[in-house]
Design an enzyme around this catalytic site. Sequence first.
Site, PDB file in Angstrom:
ATOM      1  N   SER A   1       0.848  -1.193   0.000  1.00 37.87           N
ATOM      2  CA  SER A   1       0.000   0.000   0.000  1.00 37.87           C
ATOM      3  C   SER A   1       0.880   1.238   0.000  1.00 37.87           C
ATOM      4  O   SER A   1       2.017   1.194   0.481  1.00 37.87           O
ATOM      5  CB  SER A   1      -0.879   0.016   1.259  1.00 37.87           C
ATOM      6  OG  SER A   1      -1.545   1.253   1.403  1.00 37.87           O
TER       7      SER A   1
ATOM      8  N   TYR B   1      -1.959  -0.748  10.277  1.00 37.62           N
ATOM      9  CA  TYR B   1      -2.055  -0.970   8.838  1.00 37.62           C
ATOM     10  C   TYR B   1      -0.748  -0.564   8.150  1.00 37.62           C
ATOM     11  O   TYR B   1      -0.191  -1.328   7.361  1.00 37.62           O
ATOM     12  CB  TYR B   1      -3.236  -0.191   8.256  1.00 37.62           C
ATOM     13  CG  TYR B   1      -3.447  -0.440   6.785  1.00 37.62           C
ATOM     14  CD1 TYR B   1      -4.109  -1.583   6.352  1.00 37.62           C
ATOM     15  CD2 TYR B   1      -2.976   0.454   5.832  1.00 37.62           C
ATOM     16  CE1 TYR B   1      -4.300  -1.830   5.005  1.00 37.62           C
ATOM     17  CE2 TYR B   1      -3.159   0.225   4.481  1.00 37.62           C
ATOM     18  CZ  TYR B   1      -3.818  -0.911   4.068  1.00 37.62           C
ATOM     19  OH  TYR B   1      -4.007  -1.155   2.729  1.00 37.62           O
TER      20      TYR B   1
ATOM     21  N   LYS C   1       1.919  -2.947   6.025  1.00 39.75           N
ATOM     22  CA  LYS C   1       2.243  -2.728   4.614  1.00 39.75           C
ATOM     23  C   LYS C   1       3.705  -2.336   4.428  1.00 39.75           C
ATOM     24  O   LYS C   1       4.330  -2.703   3.430  1.00 39.75           O
ATOM     25  CB  LYS C   1       1.298  -1.693   4.009  1.00 39.75           C
ATOM     26  CG  LYS C   1      -0.161  -2.167   3.990  1.00 39.75           C
ATOM     27  CD  LYS C   1      -0.328  -3.506   3.281  1.00 39.75           C
ATOM     28  CE  LYS C   1      -1.782  -3.924   3.162  1.00 39.75           C
ATOM     29  NZ  LYS C   1      -1.957  -5.101   2.290  1.00 39.75           N
TER      30      LYS C   1
END
Length: 173
Positions: free
Chosen positions: A66, A79, A83
């Site tokens: 991401s 998150y 990533k």
Amino acid sequence: VEEYGRIDVLHNNAGIPQTATPVEDVSEATWDRIQNVNLKSAFLGAKYAVPEMREQGGGVILNTASTAGIRPRTGLSAYAASKGGMITLTKQLAYELADHGIRVNAICPVATDTAMLPQFAGDDLSVEGMADTIPLGRLAEPDDIADAAVFLASESAAMITGTALEVDGGRDI
């Protein structure tokens, strides 16, 4: 392998979002779940696909990371860490597996117009506001990501390994 006789491409594409949450409010259970789904699953996919790819003389592993792994934003600690870890795992595997003809690359999408996207919105950024952070002026579409995956899996990308390809409309500039 049973059905097709080989594994040419492994695309580790499992992922779950994080609702924008200050780090001090992220539960350990939430942290662990995000790491397990977003990062550990890719490790396990590679762990079990690599022996088959080695035996057949090569293959391609694609990991969906991401832009959050490159340019984080407020409230996405778990998150972004998952990533960022995916990008580092990609580079490590590319280095480790190159001698076996296995290429490993990550795709780093920007906010993409899917059902999961609203879960990322928080007090600091709405879904509508996400497009305003992208120089090309729009969210990514699933086909944008699929096209990048098809390219990276193809012979046209035969000299590309260890790359984190930003499919981001310029957001990470």
